[in-house]
Design an enzyme around this catalytic site. Structure first.
Site, PDB file in Angstrom:
ATOM      1  N   ARG A 124       0.816  -1.235   0.000  1.00 54.85           N
ATOM      2  CA  ARG A 124       0.000   0.000   0.000  1.00 54.85           C
ATOM      3  C   ARG A 124       0.842   1.274   0.000  1.00 54.85           C
ATOM      4  NH1 ARG A 124      -3.541  -2.880   3.606  1.00 54.85           N
ATOM      5  NH2 ARG A 124      -5.183  -3.769   2.304  1.00 54.85           N
ATOM      6  N   LYS A 146       2.063  10.594 -12.212  1.00 54.85           N
ATOM      7  CA  LYS A 146       1.229   9.615 -12.925  1.00 54.85           C
ATOM      8  C   LYS A 146       2.017   8.315 -13.088  1.00 54.85           C
ATOM      9  CE  LYS A 146      -1.793  12.308 -15.935  1.00 54.85           C
ATOM     10  NZ  LYS A 146      -2.092  12.576 -17.350  1.00 54.85           N
ATOM     11  N   GLU A 188       8.274  15.967 -26.867  1.00 50.75           N
ATOM     12  CA  GLU A 188       7.623  16.483 -25.646  1.00 50.75           C
ATOM     13  C   GLU A 188       8.132  17.901 -25.324  1.00 50.75           C
ATOM     14  OE1 GLU A 188       5.108  15.028 -24.129  1.00 50.75           O
ATOM     15  OE2 GLU A 188       5.297  12.853 -24.401  1.00 50.75           O
ATOM     16  N   LYS A 230       6.332  21.851 -16.567  1.00 52.19           N
ATOM     17  CA  LYS A 230       5.599  20.681 -16.051  1.00 52.19           C
ATOM     18  C   LYS A 230       5.307  20.856 -14.559  1.00 52.19           C
ATOM     19  CE  LYS A 230       4.321  16.141 -15.972  1.00 52.19           C
ATOM     20  NZ  LYS A 230       4.287  14.876 -16.642  1.00 52.19           N
ATOM     21  N   GLU A 240      -5.442  16.307 -12.831  1.00 51.37           N
ATOM     22  CA  GLU A 240      -5.923  16.563 -14.194  1.00 51.37           C
ATOM     23  C   GLU A 240      -7.403  16.885 -14.242  1.00 51.37           C
ATOM     24  OE1 GLU A 240      -3.821  14.286 -17.275  1.00 51.37           O
ATOM     25  OE2 GLU A 240      -5.767  14.003 -18.208  1.00 51.37           O
ATOM     26  N   ARG A 244      -4.074  20.631 -16.149  1.00 52.32           N
ATOM     27  CA  ARG A 244      -3.106  19.583 -16.512  1.00 52.32           C
ATOM     28  C   ARG A 244      -3.416  18.943 -17.859  1.00 52.32           C
ATOM     29  NH1 ARG A 244      -0.153  14.986 -12.697  1.00 52.32           N
ATOM     30  NH2 ARG A 244       1.051  14.104 -14.395  1.00 52.32           N
ATOM     31  N   ASN A 248      -1.637  17.047 -22.467  1.00 57.39           N
ATOM     32  CA  ASN A 248      -2.011  15.964 -23.390  1.00 57.39           C
ATOM     33  C   ASN A 248      -2.048  16.413 -24.843  1.00 57.39           C
ATOM     34  OD1 ASN A 248      -2.336  14.158 -21.276  1.00 57.39           O
ATOM     35  ND2 ASN A 248      -4.471  14.764 -20.935  1.00 57.39           N
ATOM     36  N   HIS A 251      -1.712  13.912 -27.581  1.00 56.59           N
ATOM     37  CA  HIS A 251      -1.744  12.574 -26.989  1.00 56.59           C
ATOM     38  C   HIS A 251      -2.993  11.765 -27.323  1.00 56.59           C
ATOM     39  CE1 HIS A 251       1.804  14.008 -24.994  1.00 56.59           C
ATOM     40  NE2 HIS A 251       1.951  12.895 -24.300  1.00 56.59           N
ATOM     41  N   HIS A 255      -1.810   8.309 -28.523  1.00 59.92           N
ATOM     42  CA  HIS A 255      -2.141   7.054 -27.834  1.00 59.92           C
ATOM     43  C   HIS A 255      -2.869   6.094 -28.775  1.00 59.92           C
ATOM     44  CE1 HIS A 255      -1.855   8.712 -23.440  1.00 59.92           C
ATOM     45  NE2 HIS A 255      -0.694   8.584 -24.031  1.00 59.92           N
ATOM     46  N   HIS A 268       6.909   6.329 -27.846  1.00 63.23           N
ATOM     47  CA  HIS A 268       5.884   7.256 -27.371  1.00 63.23           C
ATOM     48  C   HIS A 268       6.030   8.656 -28.002  1.00 63.23           C
ATOM     49  CE1 HIS A 268       2.977   9.039 -24.688  1.00 63.23           C
ATOM     50  NE2 HIS A 268       3.877   9.927 -24.298  1.00 63.23           N
TER      51      HIS A 268
HETATM   52  N1  LIG Z   1       3.785   9.177 -16.315  1.00 62.60           N
HETATM   53  C1  LIG Z   1       3.760  10.161 -17.177  1.00 62.60           C
HETATM   54  O1  LIG Z   1       3.353  11.288 -16.866  1.00 62.60           O
HETATM   55  C2  LIG Z   1       4.250   9.930 -18.574  1.00 62.60           C
HETATM   56  C3  LIG Z   1       4.519  11.005 -19.434  1.00 62.60           C
HETATM   57  C4  LIG Z   1       5.076  10.750 -20.688  1.00 62.60           C
HETATM   58  C5  LIG Z   1       5.315   9.449 -21.074  1.00 62.60           C
HETATM   59  N2  LIG Z   1       5.024   8.420 -20.223  1.00 62.60           N
HETATM   60  C6  LIG Z   1       5.299   7.039 -20.608  1.00 62.60           C
HETATM   61  O2  LIG Z   1       6.692   6.893 -20.818  1.00 62.60           O
HETATM   62  C7  LIG Z   1       6.898   5.813 -21.726  1.00 62.60           C
HETATM   63  C8  LIG Z   1       7.925   6.228 -22.763  1.00 62.60           C
HETATM   64  O3  LIG Z   1       9.106   6.505 -22.109  1.00 62.60           O
HETATM   65  P1  LIG Z   1      10.501   6.589 -22.871  1.00 62.60           P
HETATM   66  O4  LIG Z   1      10.342   7.319 -24.116  1.00 62.60           O
HETATM   67  O5  LIG Z   1      11.453   7.042 -21.839  1.00 62.60           O
HETATM   68  O6  LIG Z   1      10.774   5.100 -23.336  1.00 62.60           O
HETATM   69  P2  LIG Z   1      11.338   3.789 -22.656  1.00 62.60           P
HETATM   70  O7  LIG Z   1      11.230   3.788 -21.197  1.00 62.60           O
HETATM   71  O8  LIG Z   1      10.663   2.698 -23.410  1.00 62.60           O
HETATM   72  O9  LIG Z   1      12.862   3.820 -23.062  1.00 62.60           O
HETATM   73  C9  LIG Z   1      13.218   3.763 -24.409  1.00 62.60           C
HETATM   74  C10 LIG Z   1      14.441   2.876 -24.624  1.00 62.60           C
HETATM   75  O10 LIG Z   1      15.599   3.579 -24.202  1.00 62.60           O
HETATM   76  C11 LIG Z   1      16.413   2.732 -23.403  1.00 62.60           C
HETATM   77  N3  LIG Z   1      17.156   3.617 -22.514  1.00 62.60           N
HETATM   78  C12 LIG Z   1      16.699   4.288 -21.431  1.00 62.60           C
HETATM   79  N4  LIG Z   1      17.641   5.083 -20.958  1.00 62.60           N
HETATM   80  C13 LIG Z   1      18.734   4.932 -21.724  1.00 62.60           C
HETATM   81  C14 LIG Z   1      20.027   5.514 -21.735  1.00 62.60           C
HETATM   82  N5  LIG Z   1      20.385   6.487 -20.877  1.00 62.60           N
HETATM   83  N6  LIG Z   1      20.909   5.101 -22.689  1.00 62.60           N
HETATM   84  C15 LIG Z   1      20.549   4.160 -23.591  1.00 62.60           C
HETATM   85  N7  LIG Z   1      19.334   3.599 -23.654  1.00 62.60           N
HETATM   86  C16 LIG Z   1      18.434   3.985 -22.717  1.00 62.60           C
HETATM   87  C17 LIG Z   1      15.440   1.792 -22.744  1.00 62.60           C
HETATM   88  O11 LIG Z   1      16.080   0.597 -22.354  1.00 62.60           O
HETATM   89  C18 LIG Z   1      14.433   1.578 -23.852  1.00 62.60           C
HETATM   90  O12 LIG Z   1      14.874   0.565 -24.723  1.00 62.60           O
HETATM   91  C19 LIG Z   1       5.561   5.485 -22.327  1.00 62.60           C
HETATM   92  O13 LIG Z   1       5.094   4.296 -21.769  1.00 62.60           O
HETATM   93  C20 LIG Z   1       4.677   6.650 -21.904  1.00 62.60           C
HETATM   94  O14 LIG Z   1       3.334   6.284 -21.752  1.00 62.60           O
HETATM   95  C21 LIG Z   1       4.502   8.649 -18.999  1.00 62.60           C
END
Ligand SMILES: NC(=O)c1ccc[n+]([C@@H]2O[C@H](COP(=O)([O-])OP(=O)(O)OC[C@H]3O[C@@H](n4cnc5c(N)ncnc54)[C@H](O)[C@@H]3O)[C@@H](O)[C@H]2O)c1
Length: 379
Positions: A124, A146, A188, A230, A240, A244, A248, A251, A255, A268
């Site tokens: 929890r 999030k 982004e 942000k 949101e 907030r 999006n 998005h 999505h 993404h």
């Molecule tokens: N929570 C939120 O507010 C929020 C906001 C935006 C995106 N997201 C989520 O984030 C995700 C996308 O994140 P992302 O773009 O970071 O992708 P990811 O986490 O899939 O990473 C992309 C790739 O980069 C590699 N990687 C990470 N750091 C590295 C580094 N320093 N050097 C070499 N390789 C590295 C990872 O192993 C992976 O293969 C999506 O699932 C999206 O929905 C969430």
């Protein structure tokens, strides 16, 4: 480079983002400020750990009094699901996690979202620190609380609001980031310019080549500015319920593109890039976004090319998917649209025929190289 401390307010209390080149060197002392923990559980992926693990451990373990345990998870977007979350929970429980432990997520948005979700649910709630290692995670996902995992029905449909106690954003860990991921992260950053900062947008237009070359000073500047935006937005509207939503922008389309391709085609940021250009066109069709602003948005986003092509699917299918997006409310789709660069609002009154028309022509208008879908009489 100067280090910045940015305060974020949340219903669970305020927390700090520390950003700048080399901030990981102070990781142990920053974490000690949070209090003492019975154990530290590092969550990462094999890939991230290979490139960043040594650096993180060096700055954590030297002075850490609590034992450090390691948990590696698959960070493919297609593995961002309940199964991976369950495996991680079980690994944490088997290794003796308790409610006074600390989870440290080291990775991109996938690691951060899954580890955050697990931190909120396991026992929890266990304290969480985020060390984001992709540009998207640094400027976006690690901040704002999030967390979540995907369902086959849609993206991030199971999740929680669970802010980290501390976010350490060290731009030097981006050196190993593949170019494709880096460009996705810039989508982004462009988004922040469109929704909230005319100056940032104009600065990006002018300096984009240097930004693409990862000029360290420029990188630190855009990361810090994105985080300030942000932090300001989520501090005012954590859950949101209003403001907030502007985060999006792009998005709703993005999505749907990710979901329809089973999270295997777009990263993404790439889906968001397509989504932002489509949102700009939609704004224009609704007589909201002037043509010259659309043109500036599309031109800047296109500098992120190459993007995977638009999928060969009828607009109606994409629209059906948008209805299961969690942004939809009472059956109404919601789109963030920009009346001008630097300003954005959420809309739920987009006429279906206009949406369908935009989805039909957007991929061809935006990217003339995109092959025409077969039998393109979807409208
Ligand atoms: N929570 C939120 O507010 C929020 C906001 C935006 C995106 N997201 C989520 O984030 C995700 C996308 O994140 P992302 O773009 O970071 O992708 P990811 O986490 O899939 O990473 C992309 C790739 O980069 C590699 N990687 C990470 N750091 C590295 C580094 N320093 N050097 C070499 N390789 C590295 C990872 O192993 C992976 O293969 C999506 O699932 C999206 O929905 C969430």
């Amino acid at each position: 480079m100067e280090k910045k401390r940015i305060l974020v307010n949340s219903s669970a209390g305020s927390y700090v983002i520390v950003c700048g080149a080399g901030v990981l060197e102070n990781a142990a002392s920053e974490i000690r400020k949070l209090g003492s923990f019975s154990g530290v559980h590092l969550v990462s992926s094999p890939k991230v750990w290979r490139v960043a693990g040594k650096k993180v451990l060096k700055h954590l373990s030297t002075k850490a009094k609590a034992p450090v345990k390691m948990h590696l998870m698959n960070d493919a977007e297609s593995a961002k699901n309940l199964n991976t979350a369950e495996k991680l929970c079980r690994s944490l429980v088997r290794s003796g996690i308790d409610r006074h432990s600390l989870i440290i997520a080291v990775g991109g948005g996938v690691v951060g979202d899954v580890a955050g979700f697990v931190a909120s649910a396991c026992l929890r709630g266990v304290a969480l620190v985020q060390i984001p290692t992709t540009l998207i995670a640094q400027v976006d996902s690690a901040v704002g609380g999030k967390t979540g995992v995907n369902l086959p029905e849609g993206k991030n449909l199971v999740g929680t609001f669970y802010p980290a106690r501390l976010v350490l954003v060290d731009s030097t860990v981006l050196r190993t980031l593949p170019d494709r991921q880096y460009r996705g992260g810039l989508a982004e950053v462009i988004k922040y310019g469109v929704i909230a900062d005319t100056e940032l947008f104009a600065w990006l237009e002018k300096n984009f080549d240097a930004v693409l070359r990862r000029d360290p000073a420029m990188l630190s500047r855009i990361i810090a500015r994105s985080l300030e935006i942000k932090a300001r937005v989520v501090s005012r509207d954590e859950r949101e319920s209003g403001l907030r939503e502007i985060l999006n922008f792009g998005h709703t389309f993005g999505h749907a593109l990710e979901t329809i391709t089973n999270y295997r085609v777009y990263q993404h940021g790439e889906a968001v890039a397509w989504g932002m250009m489509t949102a700009a066109l939609l704004g224009h069709e609704l007589r909201l976004t002037p043509a010259d602003e659309v043109s500036r948005i599309v031109s800047l986003v296109r500098r992120l090319s190459p993007l995977p092509p638009w999928p060969k699917v009828p607009p109606k299918k994409l629209i059906a998917l948008m209805h299961s997006d969690k942004k939809a409310r009472a059956g109404k789709l919601r789109f963030v649209l920009a009346p001008r660069i630097g300003k954005a609002h959420s809309h739920d009154d987009v006429p279906a025929d206009i949406l369908e028309r935009v989805l039909h022509f957007a991929p061809h208008f935006i990217n003339p190289e995109t092959p025409q879908p077969k039998g393109n009489r979807h409208v």
